[in-house]
Write a protein that holds these residues in place. Structure first.
Motif, PDB file in Angstrom:
ATOM      1  N   ALA A  42     -11.433  -8.134  -1.726  1.00 17.50           N
ATOM      2  CA  ALA A  42      -9.849  -8.118  -2.007  1.00 17.50           C
ATOM      3  C   ALA A  42      -9.339  -6.762  -1.861  1.00 17.50           C
ATOM      4  O   ALA A  42     -10.095  -5.670  -1.780  1.00 17.50           O
ATOM      5  CB  ALA A  42      -9.905  -8.243  -3.486  1.00 17.50           C
ATOM      6  N   ARG A  43      -8.221  -6.454  -1.342  1.00 16.74           N
ATOM      7  CA  ARG A  43      -7.598  -5.479  -0.895  1.00 16.74           C
ATOM      8  C   ARG A  43      -6.887  -4.886  -1.884  1.00 16.74           C
ATOM      9  O   ARG A  43      -6.254  -5.445  -2.850  1.00 16.74           O
ATOM     10  CB  ARG A  43      -6.535  -5.783   0.168  1.00 16.74           C
ATOM     11  CG  ARG A  43      -6.842  -5.726   1.490  1.00 16.74           C
ATOM     12  CD  ARG A  43      -5.808  -5.978   2.388  1.00 16.74           C
ATOM     13  NE  ARG A  43      -6.212  -5.488   3.561  1.00 16.74           N
ATOM     14  CZ  ARG A  43      -5.130  -5.346   4.590  1.00 16.74           C
ATOM     15  NH1 ARG A  43      -3.810  -5.782   4.438  1.00 16.74           N
ATOM     16  NH2 ARG A  43      -5.289  -4.791   6.032  1.00 16.74           N
ATOM     17  N   LYS A  44      -6.881  -3.577  -1.956  1.00 17.00           N
ATOM     18  CA  LYS A  44      -6.297  -2.817  -3.027  1.00 17.00           C
ATOM     19  C   LYS A  44      -4.688  -2.807  -2.765  1.00 17.00           C
ATOM     20  O   LYS A  44      -4.433  -2.461  -1.401  1.00 17.00           O
ATOM     21  CB  LYS A  44      -6.824  -1.386  -3.138  1.00 17.00           C
ATOM     22  CG  LYS A  44      -7.976  -1.514  -4.145  1.00 17.00           C
ATOM     23  CD  LYS A  44      -8.312   0.162  -4.461  1.00 17.00           C
ATOM     24  CE  LYS A  44      -8.569   0.869  -3.457  1.00 17.00           C
ATOM     25  NZ  LYS A  44      -9.007   2.321  -3.702  1.00 17.00           N
ATOM     26  N   PRO A  45      -3.876  -2.850  -3.563  1.00 20.10           N
ATOM     27  CA  PRO A  45      -2.527  -2.632  -3.133  1.00 20.10           C
ATOM     28  C   PRO A  45      -2.191  -1.295  -2.729  1.00 20.10           C
ATOM     29  O   PRO A  45      -2.757  -0.300  -3.499  1.00 20.10           O
ATOM     30  CB  PRO A  45      -1.729  -3.092  -4.369  1.00 20.10           C
ATOM     31  CG  PRO A  45      -2.522  -3.020  -5.531  1.00 20.10           C
ATOM     32  CD  PRO A  45      -3.892  -3.410  -4.870  1.00 20.10           C
ATOM     33  N   ARG A  46      -1.327  -1.061  -1.881  1.00 15.23           N
ATOM     34  CA  ARG A  46      -0.917   0.501  -1.477  1.00 15.23           C
ATOM     35  C   ARG A  46      -0.127   1.023  -2.391  1.00 15.23           C
ATOM     36  O   ARG A  46       0.875   0.345  -2.945  1.00 15.23           O
ATOM     37  CB  ARG A  46      -0.190   0.396   0.020  1.00 15.23           C
ATOM     38  CG  ARG A  46      -1.075  -0.085   0.992  1.00 15.23           C
ATOM     39  CD  ARG A  46      -0.397  -0.391   2.481  1.00 15.23           C
ATOM     40  NE  ARG A  46      -0.036   1.244   2.704  1.00 15.23           N
ATOM     41  CZ  ARG A  46       0.727   1.409   3.806  1.00 15.23           C
ATOM     42  NH1 ARG A  46       0.960   0.357   4.809  1.00 15.23           N
ATOM     43  NH2 ARG A  46       0.979   2.502   4.213  1.00 15.23           N
ATOM     44  N   THR A  47      -0.150   2.251  -2.590  1.00 12.39           N
ATOM     45  CA  THR A  47       0.639   3.099  -3.634  1.00 12.39           C
ATOM     46  C   THR A  47       1.382   4.046  -2.595  1.00 12.39           C
ATOM     47  O   THR A  47       1.109   4.452  -1.862  1.00 12.39           O
ATOM     48  CB  THR A  47      -0.284   3.868  -4.462  1.00 12.39           C
ATOM     49  OG1 THR A  47      -1.080   4.712  -3.771  1.00 12.39           O
ATOM     50  CG2 THR A  47      -0.825   2.864  -5.570  1.00 12.39           C
ATOM     51  N   ARG A  48       2.581   4.222  -3.109  1.00  5.49           N
ATOM     52  CA  ARG A  48       3.584   5.047  -2.668  1.00  5.49           C
ATOM     53  C   ARG A  48       3.287   6.653  -3.060  1.00  5.49           C
ATOM     54  O   ARG A  48       2.992   6.863  -4.251  1.00  5.49           O
ATOM     55  CB  ARG A  48       5.074   4.720  -2.799  1.00  5.49           C
ATOM     56  CG  ARG A  48       5.395   3.553  -2.193  1.00  5.49           C
ATOM     57  CD  ARG A  48       6.753   3.318  -2.178  1.00  5.49           C
ATOM     58  NE  ARG A  48       7.258   2.267  -1.311  1.00  5.49           N
ATOM     59  CZ  ARG A  48       8.420   1.953  -0.743  1.00  5.49           C
ATOM     60  NH1 ARG A  48       9.611   2.964  -1.526  1.00  5.49           N
ATOM     61  NH2 ARG A  48       8.795   0.955  -0.515  1.00  5.49           N
ATOM     62  N   LYS A  49       3.583   7.249  -2.099  1.00  3.92           N
ATOM     63  CA  LYS A  49       3.819   8.928  -2.568  1.00  3.92           C
ATOM     64  C   LYS A  49       4.855   9.079  -3.508  1.00  3.92           C
ATOM     65  O   LYS A  49       5.884   8.663  -3.115  1.00  3.92           O
ATOM     66  CB  LYS A  49       3.587   9.698  -1.335  1.00  3.92           C
ATOM     67  CG  LYS A  49       2.310   9.665  -0.489  1.00  3.92           C
ATOM     68  CD  LYS A  49       2.450  10.616   0.619  1.00  3.92           C
ATOM     69  CE  LYS A  49       1.346  10.402   1.622  1.00  3.92           C
ATOM     70  NZ  LYS A  49       1.377  11.394   2.693  1.00  3.92           N
TER      71      LYS A  49
END
Length: 192
Positions: A163-170
């Motif tokens: 499973a991929r981790k969701p990307r987080t924004r800076k």
């Protein structure tokens, strides 16, 4: 003194372009009666007219002189016309050769196309696709497409992906002191 003489000679030679289109070029001819200016045909006509006038006034020497001048320009004109005719014939010959080559290539292409249509074994066949269920076909090496994802892959091909981790924004940087909101004392009151 010598340098000025050589410079003037070089200057005179510059006014005589070699080659070019002699038929339409304007010449300055220094004849016995002064300068005659024009294309070779105009100069020939002028000298012939002067020769007739000299002949009518019984001046055989002047008439012969004008006729010689006219003959000189007549020779120049006829040589230029011969060269132009030879150039035109050469271009026509080259054009005919090019056209014959194009016709040969076109005929060869049409023969190949006719042979390809007549012999179906030689013509390239379209790829045949097997739309049977994926379980029935062994590993084909084809790329998985969205259409084929709906069907279950064979058991041997089934692999689970991590499973991929969701990307987080800076986070946005904090505004600088200049960009900070103004206090009530600094800003004019907003109209309600």
């Amino acid at each position: 003194m010598r340098s000025s003489k050589s410079r003037s000679r070089a200057k005179n030679n510059r006014n005589r372009p070699s080659g070019g289109n002699v038929v339409n070029r304007v010449f300055d001819s220094s004849g016995p009666e002064g300068k005659v200016r024009g294309t070779p045909q105009q100069i020939i006509d002028k000298y012939n007219q002067l020769a007739r006038d000299a002949q009518l006034s019984n001046d055989r020497v002047a008439a012969e002189n004008f006729q010689q001048h006219a003959e000189h320009y007549l020779r120049m004109l006829s040589e230029a016309q011969r060269e132009m005719e030879a150039r035109r014939e050469e271009q026509e010959r080259q054009n005919r050769e090019r056209q014959a080559e194009r016709d040969r290539e076109r005929a060869e292409r049409q023969e190949r196309e006719a042979a390809r249509q007549a012999d179906p074994a030689e013509s390239p066949q379209p790829d045949v696709m097997d739309f049977a269920a994926p379980e029935a076909t062994p590993e084909s090496g084809l790329v998985e497409t969205p259409e084929s994802k709906g069907a279950e892959p064979p058991a041997q091909e089934k692999k689970e992906k991590p499973a991929r981790k969701p990307r987080t924004r800076k986070p946005k940087p904090a505004p600088a002191a200049e960009d900070a909101p103004k206090t009530d004392g600094d800003a004019p009151e907003a109209a309600e």
